[in-house]
Design a protein around this motif. Structure first.
Motif: not given
Ligand SMILES: Nc1ncnc2c1ncn2[C@@H]1O[C@H](COP(=O)(O)OP(=O)(O)OP(=O)(O)O)[C@@H](O)[C@H]1O
Ligand SMILES: [Mg+2]
Length: 330
Positions: A10-12, A17-21, A38-47, A165-167
């Motif tokens: 979760q990110f504050p 808080p929003i749940t990203v994963l 996954g599509l943009s914003g799915a949470g891939k980079s965070t994972l 990551d999206e290399a």
């Molecule tokens: N530090 C942060 N604080 C708040 N929200 C965040 C933070 N990092 C990521 N997010 C949110 O988490 C969600 C997932 O982000 P993430 O970068 O993991 O997506 P992604 O799947 O890698 O997207 P993309 O394909 O565009 O790179 C997005 O809605 C993003 O705005």
């Protein structure tokens, strides 16, 4: 092996808080080339950033070679990180350093002696096909060459895992293919387990043996690439694998077959051979095929007359040629 168990991040935000994963669980086995799509914003980079603790999970565990990274000290995490290399979309090279200097950098941090680190960096630049570019600065290199330097740098500490990551997202299609081939070679010859994050199905289908589809913070489906590619069950996987046109039902009186090519087959004119053999019209509804080093990757949707004899013959021909297929609309 990397085991991700019930990982929640979760990110504050100002709104709370929003749940990203959300309770993500995955097992990446040694030797895998594991795609996370996954599509943009799915949470891939965070994972992927949670795998090496660049982001700390809110709940859950990340177990690398039996060690739960969420339960150990920062010092131990740093030691583990030398076993996990990472590359990025925009290469992230040090502009003031040459290719050789960039590859030497992690070895300097690891306090490897000068002679040894230069030797190792040179060997790695050779592995990635840049032996003649050691004195070039990043600004003097193409995108593909910069990514090769980044790969050599990520491999400098001899990691067991390489996170990507999206290399290839900033690269043109043919450079993308050459970088993917390099990753495959590194996986096969150096035994490095590769995790690839992408929004492009073609990246996953050309080199991954396993895939997880991430959709709105959750895993929609995960497993063997070939299985998911043949029979995607979630809406998101279907839409990533098959464009709208290929998902339509066949017109009345026709049957659709989707033929799958996973690189095991060398190029051959499947459809023309089929027409010659069964002597009935076959139409190609959709094709997304690639010839990589003479091997076929991708899929093709064909339509034939809804006539049991004809269909049986088509299937017998495909079986004979060892072309995998899925029948639709029968
Ligand atoms: N530090 C942060 N604080 C708040 N929200 C965040 C933070 N990092 C990521 N997010 C949110 O988490 C969600 C997932 O982000 P993430 O970068 O993991 O997506 P992604 O799947 O890698 O997207 P993309 O394909 O565009 O790179 C997005 O809605 C993003 O705005
Ligand atoms: Mg991302």
């Amino acid at each position: 092996m990397i085991e991700i168990q019930n990982l929640t991040k979760q990110f504050p935000t100002k709104e709370g808080p929003i749940t990203v994963l959300d309770s993500v669980s995955l097992t990446i086995e040694d030797g895998d080339i594991y795609g996370i799509i996954g599509l943009s914003g799915a949470g891939k980079s965070t994972l992927i950033r949670c795998i090496n603790m660049l982001e700390r999970p809110t709940h859950g565990s990340v177990i690398v070679d039996g060690k739960d990274l969420t339960q150990i000290s920062m010092k131990e995490v740093r030691a583990m990180r030398s076993r996990i290399g990472m590359i990025f979309q925009h290469f992230n090279l040090l502009e003031q350093r040459t290719a050789l200097g960039n590859v030497c950098f992690p070895l300097e941090l690891a306090k490897v002696g000068k002679k040894e680190r230069v030797e190792r960096a040179r060997a790695l630049l050779k592995t990635v096909g840049l032996a003649d570019k050691e004195n070039a600065y990043p600004s003097e290199l193409s995108g593909g060459q910069q990514q090769r330097v980044a790969i050599a740098r990520a491999l400098a500490t001899n990691p067991s895992y390489l996170l990507c990551d999206e290399a290839t997202s900033a690269l043109d299609p043919s450079t993308t293919v050459s970088i993917l081939e390099l990753l495959k070679e590194i996986n096969q010859t150096m035994g490095v387990t590769v995790v690839i994050i992408t929004h492009e199905m073609k990246v996953v289908e050309s080199i991954c043996n396993k895939v997880a589809v991430l959709d709105h913070a959750r895993i929609a489906e995960a497993g063997e690439m070939a299985e998911i590619f043949c029979n995607p069950t979630s809406g998101i996987a279907k839409s990533l694998i098959l464009p709208e046109k290929a998902r339509e039902n066949p017109v009345e009186g026709r049957v659709r077959l989707r033929l799958l090519f996973n690189g095991e087959k060398t190029f051959m004119p499947v459809v023309s051979q089929l027409i010659l053999k069964i002597k009935t019209p076959v139409s190609i509804v959709f094709a997304d095929m690639k010839d990589i080093d003479g091997k076929m990757y991708g899929h093709m949707v064909i339509e034939v007359e809804d006539n049991e004899d004809a269909i049986r013959e088509v299937c017998a021909h495909l079986d004979e040629e060892h072309v995998a297929y899925v029948r639709k609309g029968a």
